[in-house]
Design a protein around this motif. Structure first.
Motif, mmCIF file in Angstrom:
data_model
loop_
_atom_site.group_PDB
_atom_site.id
_atom_site.type_symbol
_atom_site.label_atom_id
_atom_site.label_comp_id
_atom_site.label_asym_id
_atom_site.label_seq_id
_atom_site.Cartn_x
_atom_site.Cartn_y
_atom_site.Cartn_z
ATOM 1 N N GLN A 93 0.837 -1.282 0.234
ATOM 2 C CA GLN A 93 0.128 -0.115 0.116
ATOM 3 C C GLN A 93 1.092 1.317 -0.360
ATOM 4 O O GLN A 93 1.046 2.018 0.508
ATOM 5 N N LYS A 228 -16.314 -5.955 -1.653
ATOM 6 C CA LYS A 228 -15.145 -6.523 -0.675
ATOM 7 C C LYS A 228 -15.285 -7.562 -2.437
ATOM 8 O O LYS A 228 -13.679 -7.418 -2.511
ATOM 9 N N ILE A 231 -12.809 -5.500 -5.224
ATOM 10 C CA ILE A 231 -12.122 -5.024 -4.937
ATOM 11 C C ILE A 231 -10.620 -6.038 -4.630
ATOM 12 O O ILE A 231 -9.861 -5.815 -5.403
ATOM 13 N N LYS A 235 -7.801 -6.071 -6.828
ATOM 14 C CA LYS A 235 -6.228 -6.091 -7.008
ATOM 15 C C LYS A 235 -5.412 -6.427 -6.987
ATOM 16 O O LYS A 235 -3.974 -6.483 -7.305
ATOM 17 N N TYR A 282 -15.195 3.718 -2.756
ATOM 18 C CA TYR A 282 -14.983 2.985 -2.072
ATOM 19 C C TYR A 282 -13.609 2.166 -2.337
ATOM 20 O O TYR A 282 -12.349 2.169 -2.164
ATOM 21 N N LYS A 285 -10.652 4.550 -3.009
ATOM 22 C CA LYS A 285 -10.003 4.643 -1.562
ATOM 23 C C LYS A 285 -9.219 3.413 -1.334
ATOM 24 O O LYS A 285 -8.054 3.375 -1.185
ATOM 25 N N GLU A 286 -9.794 2.467 -1.849
ATOM 26 C CA GLU A 286 -8.694 1.330 -2.277
ATOM 27 C C GLU A 286 -7.963 0.991 -2.612
ATOM 28 O O GLU A 286 -6.608 0.579 -2.116
#
Length: 440
Positions: A93, A228, A231, A235, A282, A285-286
């Motif tokens: 991150q 989730k 996301i 990722k 969201y 942000k992630e």
């Protein structure tokens, strides 16, 4: 001595035969081992995936061949090499410097990305022309992931299909050819996750899974557990090397009996537009710490109407508030024509009776409106439209034209004339009009 030989003659013969048999066996085993070893070490033939068929809505249909592994173009029975799951190590991150790219791209399905011959042709097309980017399916609209993923829920659902073959090699090819990779992640249209995890699905008032006209179940955009999942997939795509995540079907369903849907208590207190806007915020942000852009596909009509006109969660200002790009699908074929409603479609004060016949005007006026509206708002997103490079013959005679290089160039010019610099071409067959593109 003669008596000795005569007496033991039979013994000598038997011993000789035994020795001969042992020698022959040894030679045979050695030869067999050599042949087995040679077969094991022989180079494997390259495997290509056959092109999916097209259904009557100009969207790729489910390929008829086995979908668990890529298929060969030849008639051999050799199995393709197995694709190992992605090594899912935690993504660091840390802020990463973004690559400034003015995208001029094309869409590529998962199946075509895994077809060596067809994919290489598209790479050559990018290298020969002004194109510089590809939007590639990572999660498509049947809920399938296009490579062997290591995302936990995807594994539990059995959602991964080895469409692209070697995903690492695919990404390496894109990097070698300086092609900007964008991951298309279909969001809430997901029959696999909705069927296997019904608690995540949109429900009817009697508690059963709701389905659209084609029988597809959808994930509930109000449910943050679905967020989730998307996301986690995003990722992993970044870990693979994608530089942008583009969310498609980032909306609520429209077709089917939506009146029987029950979104629960949250549906009574939060609008659909708020739910979609919050999901995108969201996601941004992630994913922002990973140094990649976040974009969202929206209907072409969204900039033309005020608010969440179709009640799908796509309000132009709200959906553009937090992310990097919005990608309106300004396909002229998708606007209403006289045959459909008796009037046509008014865009920016201009009435288009047969929009498919006027690609420049439809695209220009839609994008001018979108640009004006976003300039007046606090939205962060830039506009990067999807342009039409397919023929909408399903509209019926007189309502459509054959699309080729001329129509593609008209739309690109309309994009530039509206003050924008980026665009992506859509053709579900991935057969793009090279004569509409500038040579590199």
């Amino acid at each position: 001595m003669g008596e000795f030989v005569k007496r033991y003659k039979i013994v000598f013969v038997l011993v000789g035969l035994a020795i001969a048999i042992i020698l022959l066996s040894y030679l045979s085993i050695g030869g067999l081992n050599n042949r087995l070893f040679a077969k094991e070490q022989a180079p494997k033939s390259e495997t290509d995936i056959k092109e999916p068929e097209k259904n009557n809505e100009n969207v790729p249909a489910e390929p008829k061949q086995q979908t668990e592994q890529p298929q060969t173009d030849s008639n051999t029975n050799q199995e393709p090499a197995k694709q190992e799951p992605v090594n899912q190590e935690p993504v660091k991150q840390e802020p990463v410097k973004k690559e400034p790219v003015k995208v001029k791209g094309i869409y590529v399905t998962g199946w075509i990305a895994g077809t060596k011959t067809r994919f290489n042709q598209l790479v050559d097309l990018v290298n020969r022309t002004e194109l510089n980017a590809m939007v590639i399916d990572v999660k498509e609209d049947r809920g399938k992931m296009t490579y062997i993923s290591n995302v936990l829920l995807a594994k539990e659902l059995g959602a991964a299909v080895n469409m692209v073959g070697d995903i690492q090699q695919l990404m390496a090819t894109l990097k070698e050819n300086n092609i900007y990779p964008i991951a298309r992640v279909v969001s809430f249209k997901d029959p696999i996750a909705s069927e296997k995890r019904p608690e995540l699905a949109i429900k009817t008032k009697d508690g059963t899974i709701w389905r659209d006209k084609k029988g597809n179940a959808w994930l509930n955009p109000y449910n943050k557990e679905t967020w989730k999942y998307l996301i986690d997939i995003s990722k992993e795509a970044v870990q693979l090397g994608f530089k942008e995540i583009q969310y498609d079907y980032v909306r609520f369903p429209t077709d089917g009996n939506v009146k029987i849907i029950d979104y629960g208590e949250i549906g009574k207190t939060k609008t659909k537009a708020e739910a979609i806007s919050e999901f995108l915020a969201y996601a941004k942000k992630e994913l922002e710490p990973l140094g990649i852009d976040v974009s969202a596909d929206i209907f072409g009509i969204v900039p033309v109407v005020e608010g969440d006109y179709e009640q799908i969660g796509q309000d132009l200002e709200m959906v553009s508030k937090d992310i990097d790009y919005i990608c309106p699908m300004v396909y002229p074929s998708h606007y209403a024509n006289v045959a459909q409603n008796g009037v046509g479609q008014k865009v920016n004060g201009v009435l288009f009776k047969y929009p498919d016949l006027e690609p420049y005007g439809v695209v220009y006026n839609t994008l001018v409106l979108a640009k004006e509206r976003l300039e007046k708002s606090q939205a962060k997103a830039k506009i990067r439209p999807w342009l039409q490079d397919f023929t909408a013959s399903y509209l019926g005679k007189g309502n459509y034209q054959i699309y080729g290089g001329q129509q593609v160039r008209q739309q690109i010019k309309a994009t530039y004339d509206a003050g924008l610099e980026e665009w992506i071409l859509w053709d579900p067959d991935t057969k793009y009009s090279e004569d509409g593109l500038l040579k590199e």
